[in-house]
Design an enzyme around this catalytic site. Structure first.
Site, PDB file in Angstrom:
ATOM      1  N   ARG A  14      -2.058 -13.192  -2.731  1.00 40.40           N
ATOM      2  CA  ARG A  14      -3.296 -12.480  -3.056  1.00 40.40           C
ATOM      3  C   ARG A  14      -2.968 -11.064  -3.535  1.00 40.40           C
ATOM      4  NH1 ARG A  14      -5.864  -7.869  -2.231  1.00 40.40           N
ATOM      5  NH2 ARG A  14      -5.540  -7.937   0.018  1.00 40.40           N
ATOM      6  N   GLU A 144     -11.915  -1.624   3.472  1.00 37.55           N
ATOM      7  CA  GLU A 144     -11.218  -1.063   2.309  1.00 37.55           C
ATOM      8  C   GLU A 144     -11.287   0.477   2.306  1.00 37.55           C
ATOM      9  OE1 GLU A 144     -12.895  -1.918  -1.503  1.00 37.55           O
ATOM     10  OE2 GLU A 144     -10.997  -1.651  -2.543  1.00 37.55           O
ATOM     11  N   THR A 177      -5.459   1.641   1.491  1.00 38.19           N
ATOM     12  CA  THR A 177      -5.677   1.060   0.164  1.00 38.19           C
ATOM     13  C   THR A 177      -4.885   1.762  -0.934  1.00 38.19           C
ATOM     14  OG1 THR A 177      -7.824   0.285   0.842  1.00 38.19           O
ATOM     15  CG2 THR A 177      -7.521   0.557  -1.532  1.00 38.19           C
ATOM     16  N   HIS A 205      -2.504  -2.837   6.953  1.00 40.07           N
ATOM     17  CA  HIS A 205      -2.170  -3.272   5.589  1.00 40.07           C
ATOM     18  C   HIS A 205      -1.701  -2.026   4.842  1.00 40.07           C
ATOM     19  CE1 HIS A 205      -3.381  -5.721   1.860  1.00 40.07           C
ATOM     20  NE2 HIS A 205      -3.330  -4.494   1.369  1.00 40.07           N
TER      21      HIS A 205
HETATM   22  C1  LIG Z   1      -8.438  -5.699  -1.418  1.00 40.64           C
HETATM   23  C2  LIG Z   1      -8.073  -4.813  -0.299  1.00 40.64           C
HETATM   24  C3  LIG Z   1      -8.243  -5.471   0.984  1.00 40.64           C
HETATM   25  C4  LIG Z   1      -6.698  -4.311  -0.404  1.00 40.64           C
HETATM   26  O1  LIG Z   1      -5.758  -5.003  -0.692  1.00 40.64           O
HETATM   27  C5  LIG Z   1      -6.462  -2.929  -0.031  1.00 40.64           C
HETATM   28  O2  LIG Z   1      -7.418  -2.249   0.292  1.00 40.64           O
HETATM   29  O3  LIG Z   1      -5.310  -2.497  -0.067  1.00 40.64           O
END
Ligand SMILES: CC(C)C(=O)C(=O)O
Length: 506
Positions: A14, A144, A177, A205
């Site tokens: 993704r 996000e 993000t 993330h």
């Molecule tokens: C699409 C979003 C979840 C993303 O990858 C980010 O914010 O880094």
């Protein structure tokens, strides 16, 4: 102290596919998904964004069909949007069971992109989650731009988390993000959140815009994050995400109180496959998976490997299914060459080793890549000089111009006497031979006839650095071969010819 298990979620299919210029086909996605789950054995994979394309729909369908048969279905996640159920219906039709719902984690994004108030946004999300629940879909939530949210609208972030605490949400995903966080901020922000919600699962993330993706991920775990999002080869939007291989290695080596499901031995295979399918080449110096990262180039390192493993670190190549290599080139010492010879099962005495080392250094100086496979050719080139060097080719000019005969000027020394001649020929090498014939005529010698001329790149060589010319000569008394090796084809033929001149004058 009991160890904490950290979930690894791979998002190569993704976020990784958001690398500019990359698009995996449905069958490539299925192949990668299988390797991620069965060989690398990560906990979860995010495989697509809902509604991207018909091809994407087919890819998700193929993967969910396979994962259902193999009991992995709840490990497969799809990025969805707050869109009145359109993406939920899309993913259900494709057979997926877990949605990663994209919401706004900063007030700026909410206000200027969605143009909604927090309460309107929460109401939309609530509706989405209950629709998902009614259709037996599990929900994780992405906030996000969460990192900027923590910097600039912390009150909003905590209001959001308070709202989510009342919702049937399995995991909350905190994205940096734009990859702007520092390691200390990553620690501070995640700790603040985990202190308030110790029993909620938070994924972190990270992005790599400042090359801090791995450091931030590690600080996030130290602060209490429960899961990480990683990608193979660090692929992803802009500068990419935290790369799987180095993050896994750092966790295993530096976080003793953490356990993860990731088979280090599979990292290289998966990385190479993704490199292949994506067309994005792995930089040679990329930790763990790059071509050069387990190669000792400096002779002193190879020497240290022989002496009590002085250059040992925990990053041993075998851990990752790879092998230590010893480069051959201008900074190779005898130890590098010995290591390569051992691998080839060859032995040289000290004198010969010195000559071969000297020749490799000369070739390396011309900026040529010399590989292990080239070594036997270099050895034959150097060691078949079993004569006294009576003839030396000092210099030559070879010209080739359209519409004119190739011509040459050659200077050679025969037993301390120097000769120079010009000549022409059908080709550059023919002109060179004609000039030599003129010189040897003065010495009342006839050169042997050239009866075969073969050129090849050493087979099995990974580089095109070297070229071998083998020339067969015939005189009145014998037929013999000489070989020359160089990065330049004509030079290799001239080296072979110089050897012939030495043989006939000895
Ligand atoms: C699409 C979003 C979840 C993303 O990858 C980010 O914010 O880094």
């Amino acid at each position: 102290m009991s160890k904490k298990h950290i979930e690894i979620m791979d998002t190569t299919l993704r976020d990784g596919e958001q690398t500019s210029g990359v698009s995996f086909s449905a069958s490539e996605k299925l192949t990668i998904a299988k390797l991620l789950l069965e060989e690398l054995k990560v906990d979860r994979i995010e495989i697509a964004s809902a509604r991207v394309s018909e091809g994407e729909f087919q890819a998700v369908k193929n993967i969910t069909h396979w994962t259902k048969e193999n009991n992995y279905l709840n490990k497969v996640e799809v990025l969805t949007f707050v869109d009145n159920g359109v993406s939920i219906n899309w993913m259900i039709e494709a057979g997926a069971k877990v949605q990663n719902l994209l919401t706004k984690g900063s007030l700026n994004h909410l206000t200027y992109q969605l143009k909604k108030t927090p309460n309107q946004h929460f109401a939309d999300i609530k509706e989405n989650i209950s629709l998902a629940q009614s259709k037996d879909i599990e929900t994780n939530i992405y906030l996000e731009d969460w990192s900027n949210g923590m910097r600039n609208s912390k009150e909003y972030v905590f209001e959001f988390l308070e709202f989510l605490a009342s919702q049937p949400v399995k995991r909350i995903m905190l994205p940096d993000t734009l990859g702007v966080l520092t390691p200390s901020e990553s620690f501070e922000f995640i700790k603040e959140i985990k202190d308030k919600y110790p029993n909620t699962h938070f994924d972190f993330h990270t992005h790599n815009d400042y090359d801090l993706g791995v450091s931030n991920a590690i600080e996030g775990i130290k602060a209490g994050a429960d899961g990480l999002h990683l990608t193979i080869n660090g692929m992803g939007e802009r500068a990419g995400n935290a790369p799987m291989a180095s993050t896994i290695a750092v966790i295993n080596d530096y976080l003793p109180n953490v356990t993860i499901n990731a088979n280090e031995k599979a990292l290289y295979t998966v990385s190479k496959l993704v490199e292949n399918f994506s067309g994005i080449l792995i930089p040679a110096n990329k930790p763990i998976v790059g071509a050069n990262v387990f190669t000792q180039t400096a002779g002193i390192h190879a020497d240290g490997d022989n002496k009590n493993n002085l250059y040992f670190s925990d990053l041993m190549p075998e851990r990752f299914g790879r092998k230590r290599q010893y480069a051959l080139g201008k900074s190779s010492g005898k130890a590098n060459i010995q290591k390569n010879l051992q691998e080839l099962g060859l032995q040289l005495n000290d004198d010969d080793l010195k000559k071969v080392t000297q020749r490799i250094i000369e070739l390396g100086d011309k900026k040529q890549v010399v590989t292990k496979e080239d070594l036997p050719y270099i050895i034959s080139d150097v060691l078949d000089r079993t004569y006294d060097e009576k003839v030396t080719v000092n210099s030559y000019v070879l010209t080739h111009a359209k519409g004119l005969n190739p011509s040459t000027t050659v200077s050679i020394t025969i037993e301390e006497e120097t000769f120079e001649e010009n000549s022409q020929g059908d080709g550059q090498f023919d002109a060179f031979m004609n000039a030599l014939r003129k010189i040897f005529k003065k010495k009342k010698m006839i050169l042997p006839a050239l009866i075969d001329y073969a050129v090849r790149i050493p087979p099995g060589s990974n580089s095109d650095a070297l070229c071998e010319t083998i020339i067969t000569w015939k005189s009145d008394t014998k037929e013999f071969k000489t070989r020359g090796l160089d990065s330049d084809q004509t030079v290799s033929a001239i080296i072979a010819t110089e050897k012939m001149l030495n043989i006939i004058t000895n």
